[in-house]
Design a protein around this motif. Structure first.
Motif, PDB file in Angstrom:
ATOM      1  N   GLU A  47       0.821  -1.252  -0.125  1.00 35.14           N
ATOM      2  CA  GLU A  47       0.040  -0.046   0.062  1.00 35.14           C
ATOM      3  C   GLU A  47       0.879   1.333  -0.069  1.00 35.14           C
ATOM      4  O   GLU A  47       1.792   1.531   0.879  1.00 35.14           O
ATOM      5  N   THR A  48       0.921   1.825  -1.056  1.00 26.91           N
ATOM      6  CA  THR A  48       1.985   2.955  -1.314  1.00 26.91           C
ATOM      7  C   THR A  48       1.544   4.374  -0.618  1.00 26.91           C
ATOM      8  O   THR A  48       2.314   5.164  -0.480  1.00 26.91           O
ATOM      9  N   SER A  49       0.182   4.615  -0.169  1.00 25.56           N
ATOM     10  CA  SER A  49      -0.158   5.861  -0.007  1.00 25.56           C
ATOM     11  C   SER A  49       0.349   6.260   1.538  1.00 25.56           C
ATOM     12  O   SER A  49       1.116   7.688   1.759  1.00 25.56           O
ATOM     13  N   LYS A  50       0.644   5.182   2.723  1.00 30.18           N
ATOM     14  CA  LYS A  50       1.556   5.583   3.791  1.00 30.18           C
ATOM     15  C   LYS A  50       2.770   5.732   3.457  1.00 30.18           C
ATOM     16  O   LYS A  50       3.441   6.508   4.259  1.00 30.18           O
ATOM     17  N   ILE A  51       3.589   5.037   2.575  1.00 29.04           N
ATOM     18  CA  ILE A  51       4.720   5.386   2.186  1.00 29.04           C
ATOM     19  C   ILE A  51       5.053   6.654   1.573  1.00 29.04           C
ATOM     20  O   ILE A  51       6.076   7.299   1.845  1.00 29.04           O
ATOM     21  N   GLN A  52       4.047   6.950   0.924  1.00 35.10           N
ATOM     22  CA  GLN A  52       4.174   8.389   0.080  1.00 35.10           C
ATOM     23  C   GLN A  52       4.119   9.413   1.043  1.00 35.10           C
ATOM     24  O   GLN A  52       4.974  10.291   1.094  1.00 35.10           O
ATOM     25  N   LYS A  53       3.275   9.147   2.088  1.00 34.36           N
ATOM     26  CA  LYS A  53       3.209  10.151   3.087  1.00 34.36           C
ATOM     27  C   LYS A  53       4.533  10.231   3.909  1.00 34.36           C
ATOM     28  O   LYS A  53       5.160  11.363   4.305  1.00 34.36           O
ATOM     29  N   GLN A  54       4.965   9.232   4.253  1.00 35.33           N
ATOM     30  CA  GLN A  54       6.570   9.054   4.923  1.00 35.33           C
ATOM     31  C   GLN A  54       7.616   9.677   4.187  1.00 35.33           C
ATOM     32  O   GLN A  54       8.229  10.432   4.805  1.00 35.33           O
ATOM     33  N   LEU A  55       7.661   9.440   2.858  1.00 33.07           N
ATOM     34  CA  LEU A  55       8.458  10.087   2.011  1.00 33.07           C
ATOM     35  C   LEU A  55       8.508  11.422   1.939  1.00 33.07           C
ATOM     36  O   LEU A  55       9.387  12.181   2.065  1.00 33.07           O
ATOM     37  N   GLN A  56       7.069  11.993   1.926  1.00 29.31           N
ATOM     38  CA  GLN A  56       6.929  13.513   1.678  1.00 29.31           C
ATOM     39  C   GLN A  56       7.400  14.228   2.976  1.00 29.31           C
ATOM     40  O   GLN A  56       8.129  15.117   2.918  1.00 29.31           O
ATOM     41  N   ASP A  57       7.167  13.503   4.069  1.00 29.17           N
ATOM     42  CA  ASP A  57       7.846  14.247   5.383  1.00 29.17           C
ATOM     43  C   ASP A  57       9.144  14.126   5.622  1.00 29.17           C
ATOM     44  O   ASP A  57       9.830  15.301   5.753  1.00 29.17           O
ATOM     45  N   GLU A  58       9.884  13.264   5.046  1.00 28.30           N
ATOM     46  CA  GLU A  58      11.361  12.855   4.964  1.00 28.30           C
ATOM     47  C   GLU A  58      11.628  14.024   4.160  1.00 28.30           C
ATOM     48  O   GLU A  58      12.769  14.785   4.419  1.00 28.30           O
ATOM     49  N   LEU A  59      11.148  14.142   3.044  1.00 27.55           N
ATOM     50  CA  LEU A  59      11.735  15.149   1.727  1.00 27.55           C
ATOM     51  C   LEU A  59      12.032  16.535   2.474  1.00 27.55           C
ATOM     52  O   LEU A  59      12.405  17.274   1.907  1.00 27.55           O
ATOM     53  N   LEU A  60      10.822  16.851   3.190  1.00 31.52           N
ATOM     54  CA  LEU A  60      10.740  18.264   3.696  1.00 31.52           C
ATOM     55  C   LEU A  60      11.947  18.433   4.493  1.00 31.52           C
ATOM     56  O   LEU A  60      12.414  19.553   4.925  1.00 31.52           O
ATOM     57  N   THR A  61      12.632  17.519   5.024  1.00 30.04           N
ATOM     58  CA  THR A  61      13.691  17.514   6.169  1.00 30.04           C
ATOM     59  C   THR A  61      15.019  17.655   5.302  1.00 30.04           C
ATOM     60  O   THR A  61      16.202  17.912   5.895  1.00 30.04           O
ATOM     61  N   LEU A  62      14.979  17.315   4.186  1.00 30.56           N
ATOM     62  CA  LEU A  62      16.528  17.369   3.454  1.00 30.56           C
ATOM     63  C   LEU A  62      16.628  18.396   2.577  1.00 30.56           C
ATOM     64  O   LEU A  62      16.217  18.862   1.562  1.00 30.56           O
ATOM     65  N   ASN A  63      17.468  19.172   3.482  1.00 27.94           N
ATOM     66  CA  ASN A  63      17.691  20.606   2.822  1.00 27.94           C
ATOM     67  C   ASN A  63      19.055  20.545   2.155  1.00 27.94           C
ATOM     68  O   ASN A  63      19.753  21.219   2.568  1.00 27.94           O
ATOM     69  N   LYS A  64      18.777  19.835   0.997  1.00 29.02           N
ATOM     70  CA  LYS A  64      20.082  20.011   0.268  1.00 29.02           C
ATOM     71  C   LYS A  64      19.559  20.088  -1.298  1.00 29.02           C
ATOM     72  O   LYS A  64      18.539  19.322  -1.693  1.00 29.02           O
ATOM     73  N   LYS A  65      20.436  20.569  -2.288  1.00 36.09           N
ATOM     74  CA  LYS A  65      20.199  20.483  -3.510  1.00 36.09           C
ATOM     75  C   LYS A  65      20.655  19.505  -4.232  1.00 36.09           C
ATOM     76  O   LYS A  65      21.876  19.034  -3.939  1.00 36.09           O
TER      77      LYS A  65
END
Length: 479
Positions: free
Chosen positions: A23-41
């Motif tokens: 089920e990808t929806s939960k994983i996508q939400k986790q990924l979006q949260d992690e990407l918000l913390t990735l302050n790298k170009k």
């Protein structure tokens, strides 16, 4: 690990079809949260233009000047591409240019006080200047900054092209069969050939034993599909001394899970170099899905015909060309590229092809120019010489676009080196926007204002992507 036989290959395909879905929806939400913390170009260095085949609304720069890199860093998007076209370079030129790229990235990052990730995007069938490119990048960045790389992530999965990694073996889909990469025509490439399909052994082969299969870290489908992100992160945290991380993947959900683990490891202070195909760029860059592009989005009303240029020599391209020849509305011109051995005759041949293209396109006819299908073979131990001749051939094909006086309705370039040279030198593109894909794995650039033909749909068709009928389907749709 032994290469698997044909019977086992059919079993592998069955295994691929029967791997339990997540089920990808939960994983996508986790990924979006992690990407918000990735302050790298995220800076993707693309060794030919096909690496943008999974993204959309992303900038591609065709040079690596400090000015262009600064523009990329200043964009709102978290990611930008730099087209190096290094697969067409000699080893010495590759080393020289990657040193410049790394120095310029380090300079801009220091000036803007911005952290960065470098993704070296290579061919999903494992061809290219590896490990040269990533080792030069690593050494130069470490010399110019206080950044130290703990490991290198090897991630050649590319679903759109049928490239899967299962049990650490990299596969190329051929119809209904998965073939170990080391048994394909790509592994026999005269410049970038290899024998190993097991990625740990491939690394050992390519690095001549400096890095071993035994010391690599393997992220397995078993742990990925179990969503054991804590365990995957622990594995990544243990990587040191630039040892390699092999990622198994058969679908984008696997890329999402691994990306979450990678971000968590990086937040814990680890740094990685990336050698990947095109899939992870979409995920780590947070690129949204969009549907395939349509004719109305790509082609403006015009009385002129389109232009198709076919340079790739892989078997799939030749098969696609034969299918294309079924289109009665296309005029075909063979460019006798073997005349490159005779400069005067070669120039006359180029002029002949150019003249015919001009006349036909102006008359509203779509033209397909294709190079001779037989590779120019100079014999053993002539890799550098053959590469030099292939560059001259590509320059001649490119000059057809550069000298063209009429604007085609669209341009399709088949093959990585061909499409890069046409984009950079033929169309004079400095910065393009990736509009999306016209078919899975087939990207479209929208050319910039500065180009020879501004705002044109430029279709970059990789040599080894698509079914036999895909090129014909694309041309029929655009025509």
């Amino acid at each position: 690990m032994k290469v698997q036989n044909s019977k086992q290959l059919r079993e592998v395909k069955s295994t691929l079809d029967n791997i339990p879905s997540l089920e990808t929806s939960k994983i996508q939400k986790q990924l979006q949260d992690e990407l918000l913390t990735l302050n790298k170009k995220i800076i993707v260095l693309d060794d030919d233009p096909t690496g943008v085949q999974t993204v959309n609304n992303i900038s591609v720069y065709t040079d690596w000047s400090v000015e262009s890199i600064k523009k990329g860093f200043s964009e709102k998007n978290s990611m930008f591409f730099i087209l190096t076209n290094s697969r067409a370079f000699s080893a010495s030129k590759t080393e020289e240019e990657h040193q410049k790229i790394a120095e310029h990235i380090a300079t801009v990052a220091k000036e803007l006080n911005k952290e960065f990730i470098i993704v070296s995007r290579g061919d999903s069938t494992l061809r290219g200047h590896y490990p040269l490119e990533t080792e030069v990048l690593k050494e130069t960045v470490e010399n110019k900054t206080n950044l130290m790389f703990d490991g290198e992530v090897i991630f050649p999965f590319f679903k759109e092209g049928g490239r899967y990694t299962i049990d650490n073996i990299h596969y190329v889909q051929d119809g209904e069969t998965l073939v170990p990469a080391g048994e394909t025509e790509f592994a026999k490439d005269r410049t970038f050939g290899y024998k190993s399909s097991h990625l740990g052994e491939w690394i050992e082969e390519k690095t001549e034993g400096r890095f071993t299969a035994e010391n690599a870290t393997y992220l397995t489908l078993e742990h990925i599909r179990a969503l054991d992100i804590d365990y995957l992160t622990e594995q990544l945290l243990k990587v040191k001394d630039f040892n390699k991380v092999i990622v198994n993947a058969v679908d984008y959900v696997d890329v999402m899970v691994v990306t979450i683990a990678l971000i968590r490891a990086m937040k814990n202070g680890k740094n990685y170099m990336f050698r990947t195909a095109a899939a992870i760029t979409k995920i780590i860059g947070g690129v949204a899905d969009r549907g395939l592009l349509t004719k109305s989005e790509l082609v403006e009303s015009s009385e002129h015909g389109g232009l198709i240029l076919i340079g790739s020599h892989v078997q799939k391209t030749t098969q696609q060309l034969e299918q294309l020849k079924q289109c009665e509305f296309i005029d075909f011109i063979q460019f006798d590229t073997h005349l490159v051995l005779h400069p005067e005759k070669f120039k006359k041949e180029r002029d002949r092809v150019l003249y015919q293209c001009e006349q036909l396109i102006a008359d509203g006819k779509t033209v397909a120019v294709y190079t001779r299908r037989e590779r120019l073979d100079l014999g053993e131990n002539k890799k550098e010489e053959e590469l030099e001749l292939s560059v001259k051939i590509s320059e001649a094909v490119t000059s057809i676009v550069k000298l063209l006086k009429v604007k085609p309705r669209f341009i399709i370039a088949k093959g990585g080196i061909t499409s890069s040279d046409i984009g950079v030198n033929g169309l004079s593109v400095q910065r393009a926007t990736v509009a999306g894909q016209i078919k899975p794995g087939i990207p479209v650039w929208l050319t910039g204002e500065e180009s020879k033909f501004p705002h044109m749909a430029y279709i970059i068709f990789p040599g080894n992507v698509g079914e036999v009928s895909t090129l014909r389907e694309v041309v029929e749709m655009l025509s």
